[in-house]
Design a protein around this motif. Structure first.
Motif, PDB file in Angstrom:
ATOM      1  N   ILE A 192       0.847  -1.005  -0.643  1.00 12.09           N
ATOM      2  CA  ILE A 192       0.136  -0.187   0.049  1.00 12.09           C
ATOM      3  C   ILE A 192       1.051   1.490   0.339  1.00 12.09           C
ATOM      4  N   LEU A 193       1.847   1.735   1.090  1.00  6.55           N
ATOM      5  CA  LEU A 193       2.579   2.763   1.381  1.00  6.55           C
ATOM      6  C   LEU A 193       3.226   2.738   0.212  1.00  6.55           C
ATOM      7  N   GLY A 194       3.868   1.753  -0.662  1.00 11.57           N
ATOM      8  CA  GLY A 194       5.010   1.754  -1.493  1.00 11.57           C
ATOM      9  C   GLY A 194       4.292   2.397  -2.947  1.00 11.57           C
ATOM     10  N   SER A 195       2.976   1.917  -3.516  1.00 15.00           N
ATOM     11  CA  SER A 195       1.847   2.896  -4.482  1.00 15.00           C
ATOM     12  C   SER A 195       2.003   4.393  -4.497  1.00 15.00           C
ATOM     13  N   VAL A 196       1.857   4.277  -3.150  1.00 20.16           N
ATOM     14  CA  VAL A 196       2.089   5.417  -2.175  1.00 20.16           C
ATOM     15  C   VAL A 196       3.595   6.701  -2.621  1.00 20.16           C
ATOM     16  N   ILE A 197       4.233   5.682  -2.982  1.00 17.70           N
ATOM     17  CA  ILE A 197       5.823   6.616  -2.864  1.00 17.70           C
ATOM     18  C   ILE A 197       5.785   6.923  -3.887  1.00 17.70           C
ATOM     19  N   ALA A 198       5.589   5.978  -4.846  1.00 20.73           N
ATOM     20  CA  ALA A 198       5.745   5.906  -6.393  1.00 20.73           C
ATOM     21  C   ALA A 198       4.966   6.916  -7.400  1.00 20.73           C
ATOM     22  N   VAL A 199       3.570   6.863  -6.752  1.00 22.38           N
ATOM     23  CA  VAL A 199       3.244   7.713  -7.522  1.00 22.38           C
ATOM     24  C   VAL A 199       3.901   9.674  -7.112  1.00 22.38           C
ATOM     25  N   THR A 200       4.026   9.386  -5.327  1.00 20.68           N
ATOM     26  CA  THR A 200       5.021  10.596  -5.337  1.00 20.68           C
ATOM     27  C   THR A 200       5.898  11.682  -5.110  1.00 20.68           C
ATOM     28  N   MET A 201       7.063  10.366  -5.814  1.00 21.96           N
ATOM     29  CA  MET A 201       7.809  10.162  -6.534  1.00 21.96           C
ATOM     30  C   MET A 201       8.027  11.091  -8.436  1.00 21.96           C
ATOM     31  N   GLY A 202       6.726  10.375  -8.514  1.00 20.00           N
ATOM     32  CA  GLY A 202       6.389  10.713  -9.621  1.00 20.00           C
ATOM     33  C   GLY A 202       6.068  12.461 -10.173  1.00 20.00           C
ATOM     34  N   PHE A 203       5.041  12.479  -8.846  1.00 13.48           N
ATOM     35  CA  PHE A 203       4.604  13.829  -8.743  1.00 13.48           C
ATOM     36  C   PHE A 203       5.326  15.006  -8.491  1.00 13.48           C
TER      37      PHE A 203
END
Length: 149
Positions: free
Chosen positions: A108-119
């Motif tokens: 769960i948190l890993g997906s948010v981290i990846a999205v945030t890195m792109g953002f």
């Protein structure tokens, strides 16, 4: 869900890649069951490590790409990641940078981290490398653990 896992297991390495991609993206799925099933069925652990890691990294980079588009409305609507979660993760990551991709292996948190890195427009190459490291280690540990079953 069991039928879908069985379907993926029948496709061996490609099934592993697809399962890992889905699990690496924001879609809720566990590639560990497919990997364990394939390993118990006799698929080479090295093949599983390669195909699983590649698929899971591709899923995380998919998340990174969506984040990179920078449309919070899309992130909320299609990825079901709340704005507050992205902002919270963004604050946490501000001084840590693209190397935080190592933590993309976390559920769960890993997906948010990846999205945030792109953002946040984190360096794509460092993001790719750091995500790869985390995913590779995770799957290596899983393969090692399953070998004792």
């Amino acid at each position: 869900m069991d039928a879908f896992v069985e379907f993926l297991i029948q496709y061996g390495n490609w099934g592993m890649f697809i399962a890992a991609f889905i699990a690496g993206s924001v879609f809720p799925f566990s590639s560990e069951a497919v990997m364990a099933g394939l390993q118990i069925a006799g698929v080479s652990p090295l093949d599983l490590l390669i195909w699983g890691t590649t698929g899971n990294v591709a899923g995380s980079m998919f998340n990174y790409g969506i984040g990179r588009l920078g449309r919070m409305e899309w992130i909320e609507k299609y990825l079901h990641v709340k704005r507050e979660k992205v902002e919270e993760t963004q604050k946490w990551m501000e001084h840590r940078g693209a190397w935080m991709g190592v933590l993309c292996f976390l559920p769960i948190l890993g997906s948010v981290i990846a999205v945030t890195m792109g953002f946040m427009r984190a360096n794509p190459l460092i993001s790719l490398i750091s995500i790869f490291i985390g995913k590779f280690i995770r799957y290596a540990i899983l393969i090692y653990a399953v070998s004792f079953i």
